[in-house]
Scaffold this active site. Structure first.
Site, short mmCIF file in Angstrom:
data_model
loop_
_atom_site.label_atom_id
_atom_site.label_comp_id
_atom_site.label_asym_id
_atom_site.label_seq_id
_atom_site.Cartn_x
_atom_site.Cartn_y
_atom_site.Cartn_z
N ASP A 30 46.95 40.30 47.56
CA ASP A 30 48.39 40.13 47.30
C ASP A 30 49.11 41.43 46.95
O ASP A 30 50.00 41.43 46.08
CB ASP A 30 48.63 39.10 46.19
CG ASP A 30 48.09 37.72 46.55
OD1 ASP A 30 47.56 37.57 47.65
OD2 ASP A 30 48.19 36.82 45.71
N GLU A 78 50.02 35.91 49.33
CA GLU A 78 50.47 34.60 48.83
C GLU A 78 51.87 34.34 49.36
O GLU A 78 52.77 35.17 49.24
CB GLU A 78 50.48 34.55 47.31
CG GLU A 78 50.92 33.18 46.79
CD GLU A 78 50.93 33.06 45.28
OE1 GLU A 78 51.43 32.03 44.78
OE2 GLU A 78 50.47 33.99 44.60
N LYS A 136 47.65 32.69 52.11
CA LYS A 136 47.24 31.63 51.19
C LYS A 136 48.46 31.05 50.48
O LYS A 136 49.37 31.77 50.11
CB LYS A 136 46.24 32.17 50.17
CG LYS A 136 46.76 33.30 49.28
CD LYS A 136 45.64 33.90 48.45
CE LYS A 136 46.12 34.96 47.48
NZ LYS A 136 46.87 34.43 46.34
N LYS A 139 46.99 30.51 44.28
CA LYS A 139 46.50 31.69 43.57
C LYS A 139 45.12 32.11 44.07
O LYS A 139 44.83 33.29 44.20
CB LYS A 139 46.45 31.42 42.06
CG LYS A 139 47.73 30.84 41.49
CD LYS A 139 48.94 31.68 41.82
CE LYS A 139 50.20 31.02 41.31
NZ LYS A 139 51.42 31.67 41.83
N ILE A 164 46.53 42.21 42.74
CA ILE A 164 47.35 41.74 41.63
C ILE A 164 47.62 40.24 41.78
O ILE A 164 47.62 39.72 42.90
CB ILE A 164 48.70 42.52 41.56
CG1 ILE A 164 49.34 42.59 42.94
CG2 ILE A 164 48.51 43.89 40.99
CD1 ILE A 164 50.62 43.36 42.98
N THR A 165 47.77 39.59 40.60
CA THR A 165 47.60 40.14 39.28
C THR A 165 46.19 39.83 38.77
O THR A 165 45.58 38.85 39.21
CB THR A 165 48.63 39.59 38.27
OG1 THR A 165 48.49 38.16 38.18
CG2 THR A 165 50.04 39.92 38.70
N THR A 166 45.72 40.65 37.83
CA THR A 166 44.36 40.53 37.32
C THR A 166 44.05 39.12 36.86
O THR A 166 43.03 38.53 37.23
CB THR A 166 44.16 41.48 36.12
OG1 THR A 166 44.75 42.75 36.41
CG2 THR A 166 42.70 41.63 35.79
N ASP A 167 44.94 38.57 36.01
CA ASP A 167 44.64 37.32 35.33
C ASP A 167 44.99 36.08 36.13
O ASP A 167 44.63 34.97 35.74
CB ASP A 167 45.39 37.27 33.99
CG ASP A 167 46.88 37.53 34.14
OD1 ASP A 167 47.26 38.37 34.97
OD2 ASP A 167 47.68 36.89 33.43
N VAL A 168 45.67 36.26 37.26
CA VAL A 168 46.06 35.08 38.05
C VAL A 168 45.29 35.08 39.38
O VAL A 168 44.21 34.53 39.48
CB VAL A 168 47.59 35.03 38.25
CG1 VAL A 168 47.99 33.76 38.99
CG2 VAL A 168 48.31 35.06 36.89
N CYS A 169 45.81 35.74 40.40
CA CYS A 169 45.22 35.60 41.74
C CYS A 169 43.85 36.27 41.87
O CYS A 169 42.96 35.73 42.52
CB CYS A 169 46.19 36.15 42.78
SG CYS A 169 47.72 35.20 42.88
N GLN A 209 28.03 36.43 28.96
CA GLN A 209 26.84 35.74 29.46
C GLN A 209 26.13 36.56 30.54
O GLN A 209 25.67 36.03 31.55
CB GLN A 209 27.21 34.35 29.99
CG GLN A 209 27.82 33.44 28.93
CD GLN A 209 28.22 32.08 29.49
OE1 GLN A 209 27.54 31.55 30.37
NE2 GLN A 209 29.29 31.51 28.98
#
Length: 503
Positions: A30, A78, A136, A139, A164-169, A209
């Site tokens: 993205d 996206e 797509k 996300k 981008i973005t790290t925490d979403v897609c 983990q």
């Protein structure tokens, strides 16, 4: 010379042998004007696009080397069809609440709409004619696309991810890839988030983990390993081949969000829950009870009891116990209200035929008889649910081989067959299986609610970071509520049902 590996964290990557161009793909996620360009979607939401532009230079270095070494390069975008037929109603509603409605006119054309200027990839990282682009609607890069088919056909088993973005897609794609057995590497400075704290937390979650989703490394570390691979001749010029994703079955119907004004003009009884934002303004999450399911994620003795798999990994399992009571409170209230209940269990078939090789290498304990009370570790076991949250007859039990409860299970089909459009989540652990399932549910068009005190983590700061990610950007993945408020709302539904039955 030694075999090339990436000096990554928490382990040298890849773990299953040396780095090879033929089994590796670089996926740039993205890198579009809408996410890192002036006038695009992120800019219109009021975020500083200098943050989302930071990965461009690190990615240019990795991209140049990947091309020189013959690594498969894929790009994702996206965006939605111009008709918006593939746009879930809740996703459009959220975007409009934050002032950047998907499909609406903006400085770069219609926001996140295929064919518009904002939807296009940025010039700095534009694909070569032979490089495929995955379009797509969500996300995750695997949801409703042919990405997995392409990777399998090319014998790819390892994914290097940036964008981008790290925490979403990017994180959603990494979780999807991990569940499908791909070994994933996350380029730390080749990704960025609208909130730097979310970026840092997302990277830390990968390391838990022993690398629960894979590993992370800097662009320089990735380049150092790629540079040791032999150069290959560039491919002959080919016309662009950017196939649109195949049609996806209709999303579950989403109800229009309405004010809870006590109106009795409809015969439907609304499950209504008011959430408060930082400004103390009421925000409503509502749905007809018949459209709602409670999903209890992995309330397993393996994760919560001494001698189980969670404890064997060195975790303090007592940190999960505080969420059992609130989860039981919600479960009993849901049963009284007649809400459809789902229980998931991360567990494999006895023959381990659904155990991905990468997961088996990372956690060789799976399938061995070293579990609690001599049980085989993470093998399907109807008795593995904790006593307070055991399924009743008629409640759906979903055995899942990965972190995502939708992957290689019948969950979506079961929910869709019942017309379910709204999901309530409890479970463990917050940042792994609960978050992964909620992200994949959001991509499928479900309206999600996570019960904050009915989920827990071995690492409490990860729980806090996960809840912040899920609720950011006007609840991009889920809204949040506590068990007491939700149970009260469910009991109101039960009372209304009882009154209607007695009438």
């Amino acid at each position: 010379a030694s075999s090339p590996v990436v000096e990554a964290r928490p382990y040298a990557w890849p773990c299953g042998g040396p780095l090879e161009a033929g089994t590796t793909a670089l996926i740039l996620i993205d890198m579009q004007t809408d996410f890192c360009g002036v006038g695009g979607y992120v800019d219109a939401m009021g975020y500083d696009i200098e943050g989302t532009r930071a990965p461009i230079e690190p990615l240019r270095k990795v991209l140049a080397l990947a091309r020189r070494k013959g690594v498969l390069v894929l790009h994702t975008r996206e965006g939605h069809r111009p008709s918006l037929i593939d746009l879930p109603k809740n996703k459009r509603w959220r975007s409009r609440q934050i002032g950047a409605g998907i499909g609406d006119a903006g400085p770069c054309g219609r926001v996140l709409t295929r064919g518009e200027a904002g939807w296009e990839l940025i010039p700095e990282l534009f694909p070569l004619p032979h490089e495929e682009v995955i379009d797509k609607p969500g996300k995750g890069s695997f949801c409703a696309t042919d990405l997995e088919l392409i990777l399998r056909n090319q014998n790819v088993s390892r994914l290097v991810l940036g964008g981008i973005t790290t925490d979403v897609c990017v994180h959603t794609t990494m979780r999807e890839g991990n569940d499908r057995g791909f070994e994933c590497l996350f380029i730390e400075d080749g990704t960025a988030a609208t909130d730097p704290a979310n970026h840092d937390a997302a990277i830390s979650m990968v390391h838990m983990q022993g690398g629960v989703f894979g590993a992370t490394a800097t662009a320089d570390q990735v380049c150092a390993a790629l540079d040791r691979l032999p150069d290959v001749a560039p491919p002959a010029n080919q016309p662009p081949r950017w196939p649109a994703p195949p049609d996806w079955p209709p999303y579950p119907p989403c109800e229009t969000i309405v004010d809870d004004d006590g109106s009795t003009t409809t015969k439907k009884i609304l499950l209504s829950l008011r959430l408060k934002d930082d400004d103390d303004d009421a925000v409503l999450w509502s749905a007809p009870p018949g459209k709602v399911a409670l999903v209890n994620v992995d309330w397993q003795k393996e994760f919560l009891e001494a001698g189980g798999f969670g404890a064997a990994l060195g975790n303090d399992v007592t940190l999960l116990h505080e969420a059992v009571g609130p989860a039981a409170l919600v479960l009993e209230a849901a049963r009284r209200a007649g809400i459809f209940v789902v229980h998931t269990q991360e567990a494999h078939k006895p023959d381990l035929s659904d155990l991905a090789p990468a997961k088996q290498r990372a956690t060789p304990q799976i399938g061995t008889p070293g579990g609690r009370r001599g049980k085989r570790v993470l093998v399907r076991d109807p008795e593995d649910f904790v006593d307070a949250l055991k399924p009743l007859d008629g409640e759906l039990v979903v055995y899942k081989p990965g972190k995502d409860a939708f992957y290689r299970t019948n969950l979506h089909a079961e929910l869709h067959a019942r017309g379910i459009s709204h999901l309530i989540f409890t479970g463990v652990t917050t940042e792994v299986c609960v978050q992964t399932t909620a992200r994949c549910a959001a991509d499928r068009g479900y309206l999600n609610l996570v019960v904050t005190d009915a989920t827990a983590s071995y690492f409490p700061h990860f729980k806090d970071a996960t809840l912040a990610m899920l609720a950011s950007q006007n609840a991009i993945v889920a809204r949040l509520a506590d068990s007491t408020a939700l149970a009260a709302a469910l009991d109101n539904v039960a009372k209304a049902n009882n009154a209607a039955a007695a009438a």
